[in-house]
Design an enzyme around this catalytic site. Sequence first.
Site, PDB file in Angstrom:
ATOM      1  N   THR A  45       7.397  -6.355  -3.037  1.00 31.59           N
ATOM      2  CA  THR A  45       8.642  -7.109  -3.218  1.00 31.59           C
ATOM      3  C   THR A  45       8.932  -7.846  -1.900  1.00 31.59           C
ATOM      4  O   THR A  45       8.495  -7.411  -0.831  1.00 31.59           O
ATOM      5  CB  THR A  45       9.825  -6.193  -3.580  1.00 31.59           C
ATOM      6  OG1 THR A  45       9.992  -5.237  -2.539  1.00 31.59           O
ATOM      7  CG2 THR A  45       9.588  -5.499  -4.914  1.00 31.59           C
ATOM      8  N   GLY A  47      11.489  -8.446   0.276  1.00 30.98           N
ATOM      9  CA  GLY A  47      12.137  -7.823   1.438  1.00 30.98           C
ATOM     10  C   GLY A  47      11.292  -6.718   2.041  1.00 30.98           C
ATOM     11  O   GLY A  47      11.212  -6.566   3.264  1.00 30.98           O
ATOM     12  N   CYS A  48      10.653  -5.958   1.182  1.00 28.72           N
ATOM     13  CA  CYS A  48       9.842  -4.835   1.655  1.00 28.72           C
ATOM     14  C   CYS A  48       8.581  -5.330   2.350  1.00 28.72           C
ATOM     15  O   CYS A  48       8.103  -4.723   3.304  1.00 28.72           O
ATOM     16  CB  CYS A  48       9.458  -3.933   0.474  1.00 28.72           C
ATOM     17  SG  CYS A  48      10.879  -3.396  -0.498  1.00 28.72           S
ATOM     18  N   THR A  49       8.044  -6.449   1.898  1.00 24.93           N
ATOM     19  CA  THR A  49       6.767  -6.954   2.403  1.00 24.93           C
ATOM     20  C   THR A  49       6.944  -7.833   3.633  1.00 24.93           C
ATOM     21  O   THR A  49       6.112  -7.820   4.543  1.00 24.93           O
ATOM     22  CB  THR A  49       6.051  -7.753   1.294  1.00 24.93           C
ATOM     23  OG1 THR A  49       5.875  -6.886   0.180  1.00 24.93           O
ATOM     24  CG2 THR A  49       4.701  -8.268   1.751  1.00 24.93           C
TER      25      THR A  49
END
Length: 157
Positions: A45, A47-49
């Site tokens: 995703t 934001g996570c990446t």
Amino acid sequence: MIKVGDEIPEADLKTMNNTQVVDINTTSIFAQKKVVLFGVPGAFTPGCTLSHLPGYVQAYDAIMSRGFDTIACVSVNDAWVMQAWAESTSAINKVLMLADGSARFARLLGLDSDLSEAGMGVRFRRFSMIVEDGVVIELNVDGHYIESTSAEATCGL
Ligand code: BEZ
């Protein structure tokens, strides 16, 4: 929800050993170790990446120099996806990637979040914690933005 002072419950997760999916138990991850564990809504995703996982990768040396044994990331994804995500973010050999594919550990910790409206099912809330010898000594949970759960905020960098 798990809180500061609680012990991490016994649970089985999955990780990769080279090309094999293997079981990994919470006792082997946390016993007699200082661990920073962060959880994300999903591998790959944005934001996570772009932010959350890379923050921990970039801070690897600083975190280790503060006496941590392990940086671990958990998500409700399968172990192959977690491995591919680690490969694409230079997290291999820096971040222990933990797969909780059926969201059992997320529910056990009370850190689950129903993202069915987004087509994602039950996932982890975005959180970070510091765990010493199996006991939670710091817990942070974020909403939409990555704030208290970043590597810097969690580990005091
Ligand atoms: C993210 O970009 O981190 C994200 C996207 C959708 C749902 C949750 C998180």
